[in-house]
Design an enzyme around this catalytic site. Structure first.
Site, PDB file in Angstrom:
ATOM      1  N   ALA A 193       0.853  -1.196   0.000  1.00 19.92           N
ATOM      2  CA  ALA A 193       0.000   0.000   0.000  1.00 19.92           C
ATOM      3  C   ALA A 193       0.888   1.244   0.000  1.00 19.92           C
ATOM      4  CB  ALA A 193      -0.932   0.009   1.205  1.00 19.92           C
ATOM      5  N   PHE A 194       0.300   2.389  -0.380  1.00 16.81           N
ATOM      6  CA  PHE A 194       1.130   3.590  -0.581  1.00 16.81           C
ATOM      7  C   PHE A 194       1.787   4.063   0.709  1.00 16.81           C
ATOM      8  CE2 PHE A 194      -0.259   7.747   0.992  1.00 16.81           C
ATOM      9  CZ  PHE A 194      -1.489   7.473   1.552  1.00 16.81           C
ATOM     10  N   LYS A 195       1.265   3.630   1.854  1.00 20.64           N
ATOM     11  CA  LYS A 195       1.823   4.106   3.124  1.00 20.64           C
ATOM     12  C   LYS A 195       3.283   3.692   3.316  1.00 20.64           C
ATOM     13  CE  LYS A 195      -2.588   4.849   5.247  1.00 20.64           C
ATOM     14  NZ  LYS A 195      -3.502   4.532   4.115  1.00 20.64           N
ATOM     15  N   ASP A 196       3.726   2.674   2.594  1.00 21.18           N
ATOM     16  CA  ASP A 196       5.132   2.269   2.672  1.00 21.18           C
ATOM     17  C   ASP A 196       6.079   3.394   2.250  1.00 21.18           C
ATOM     18  OD1 ASP A 196       4.762  -0.369   3.552  1.00 21.18           O
ATOM     19  OD2 ASP A 196       4.429  -1.084   1.507  1.00 21.18           O
ATOM     20  N   LEU A 211       6.261   5.274   5.438  1.00 19.53           N
ATOM     21  CA  LEU A 211       6.595   4.552   6.673  1.00 19.53           C
ATOM     22  C   LEU A 211       7.878   3.735   6.568  1.00 19.53           C
ATOM     23  CD1 LEU A 211       3.014   3.809   7.905  1.00 19.53           C
ATOM     24  CD2 LEU A 211       4.803   4.977   9.197  1.00 19.53           C
TER      25      LEU A 211
END
Ligand SMILES: *Cc1c(COP(=O)(O)O)cnc(C)c1O
Length: 502
Positions: free
Chosen positions: A111-114, A117
């Site tokens: 997911a784009f949160k990588d 994060l």
């Protein structure tokens, strides 16, 4: 570059302090004190850069208290072939002559949160060192699925940190749950909470606000912090991929130097699209920012009317990472557009707290309306869009990305705007494979199959490989079985930390 609070009542701080503390003491969010312009010559000079080098240039603008060498180390250890399954990190895929997809899901949790994060823990541990912090930083996270896993992967085995993730027992998908309960690492804890996402988030907020508990944790030499998208250390890295997408289009000759593009962003907490706004402010040639919402369409109404009204039924949708009624990061946009007037922000946020709504002034509304456009897609439209794009171009979009594609079609129809457009793709279709398989293969193919079985079905139908991070999930041992009552989350934190530090 210093950081000031959107509520106007806190002193300015360095980026290291902003990243370490997450939120301003007056309850506002930290924003950069000025814009950081990237003039056209400078933009042009980044064309041949790798993603890492582009990231270093953009981040240095905002993290001026970090040495160039530190930023280089952070960027290189976050964005590499071990962690991302695409050498381009955030590749741009061409759908047709004027429509492109920016794939933000090639990282370890799909997911784009990588993108944020993977680098935040590195920025945070350096921030702790810079500010003389010797306590263990305890990251406490409430998740509806994607943030929790991305934060666990980012923080696992990072020295000087512990991470504790709470998720709603029945509120995440089977794959999301498996991703979290099989999490490895010496400093990680994961617990299910009997309740829905709002209960979990309320529980975490309560722990943060509990001063007595903070003092108790300090005796264990621990300090709480957040990996939520209100942290500036999560926003800054997201600005990079808007620049990178533009530079890629330009390098491939898809756009002329200086040509404006539109970005469409599937939106929940307004973090991703806010990063696009910062890129625009820095000088990236942007025509329109298109905010795509699902049936929880508070933002679409707001952008159309200037009235933010959370007073409506919360809806569970097939794009769960966008199921949200209060988008925290909108406060930052409003601050920038109302000429940095902290008093106005305090008034609007008080309205939201007390009456569930506020209306922004005419001038701010005018600015929003000129740059942004918004609409929403319901679940039926989302499934239909996945099916249509698959038939038309063979492209398999996840449910969140499909909301973006659907809203783009509405935009194109409503405005006739021929500007080249980039849709941010926020998750791998394998992560939400039940809905995706249903859309392209029909209800009957999906019936009775588990999400893990459907990974293979979707792979066969699409010709795409199952991402390595999801492929072996059923073979990994379950390491986290704790289930807690919503009123016992504090006890869970206490017992995890005392177990470690006593
Ligand atoms: C978090 C998330 C979003 C929403 O992003 P915001 O920055 O909260 O607006 C959209 N899609 C997916 C897949 C996500 O995980």
């Amino acid at each position: 570059m210093l950081y000031e609070s959107t509520r106007g009542l806190s002193a300015k701080v360095s980026s290291a302090v902003a990243i370490k503390t997450g939120m301003a003491p007056d309850g506002g969010l930290f924003v950069p004190e000025r814009t950081a312009p990237v003039p056209p010559e400078r933009l042009g000079s980044m064309a041949g850069h790798s993603y890492r080098d582009r990231a270093a240039v953009i981040l240095q603008e905002y993290l001026s208290d970090y040495a160039a060498e530190e930023i280089k180390e952070c960027v290189e250890s976050a964005y590499n072939g071990e962690r991302f399954d695409s050498p381009e990190i955030a590749p741009v895929h061409k759908l047709d002559a004027s429509l492109f997809i920016l794939e933000l899901w090639h990282g370890p949790t799909c997911a784009f949160k990588d993108l944020a994060l993977q680098i935040l823990p590195r920025l945070l541990t350096r921030a702790a060192a810079k500010t003389g912090e010797d306590s263990t930083v305890v990251i406490l996270t409430a998740t509806s699925g994607d943030t929790g896993k991305a934060a666990l992967e980012g923080f696992k085995n990072v020295r000087g940190t512990e991470i504790i993730v709470f998720y709603p027992e029945d509120g995440v998908s089977e794959i999301q749950k498996l991703q979290m309960v099989t999490q490895e690492g010496d400093n990680v804890a994961v617990a299910a909470v009997k309740g829905n996402f709002d209960d979990v988030q309320a529980g975490v907020k309560e722990i943060f606000a509990d001063e007595e508990f903070s003092r108790e944790l300090l005796k264990l030499n621990c300090k709480l912090s957040s990996a939520n998208s209100i942290n500036w250390g999560r926003l800054a890295p997201q600005i990079v991929y808007y620049f990178s997408a533009y530079l890629d289009l330009s390098a491939r000759g898809e756009i002329k130097p200086g040509e404006k593009v539109n970005f469409v962003v599937p939106t929940g907490n307004f973090g991703n699209i806010l990063a696009a706004f910062y890129a625009y402010e820095m000088g990236l040639p942007v025509n329109r920012l298109i905010c795509a919402a699902n049936s929880n369409n508070v933002l679409a109404d707001f952008i159309r009317t200037g009235i933010y009204n959370r007073g409506r039924q919360f809806k569970k949708t097939i794009s769960p990472s966008m199921d949200i009624l209060v988008s925290s990061n909108l406060e930052r946009l409003l601050y920038h557009l109302c000429s940095r007037n902290g008093a106005k922000i305090r008034e609007w946020m008080a309205g939201l707290n007390n009456t569930g709504m506020y209306r922004v002034d005419e001038q701010t509304y005018g600015l929003i309306n000129t740059l942004f456009w918004s609409d929403f897609a319901d679940d039926g439209e989302t499934l239909e869009t996945i099916r249509t794009f698959f038939r038309r171009s063979g492209y398999v979009a996840d449910t969140h990305t499909a909301v973006g594609l659907n809203v783009y079609e509405k935009y194109a129809l409503a405005t006739g705007d021929p500007t080249k457009t980039v849709v941010a793709s926020t998750a791998s279709p394998f992560k939400f494979n039940e809905s995706v398989a249903k859309a392209i293969l029909g209800e009957n193919t999906v019936k009775g199959k588990t999400e893990l079985e459907l990974l293979k079905v979707l792979s066969a139908a699409s010709g795409m490989e199952i991402p390595p991070a999801l492929r072996d999930l059923d073979q990994k041992p379950v390491l986290h079985r704790k289930v807690t009552d919503k009123n016992s989350m504090k006890d869970a934190v206490r017992s995890f930390l005392t177990g470690k530090f006593k």
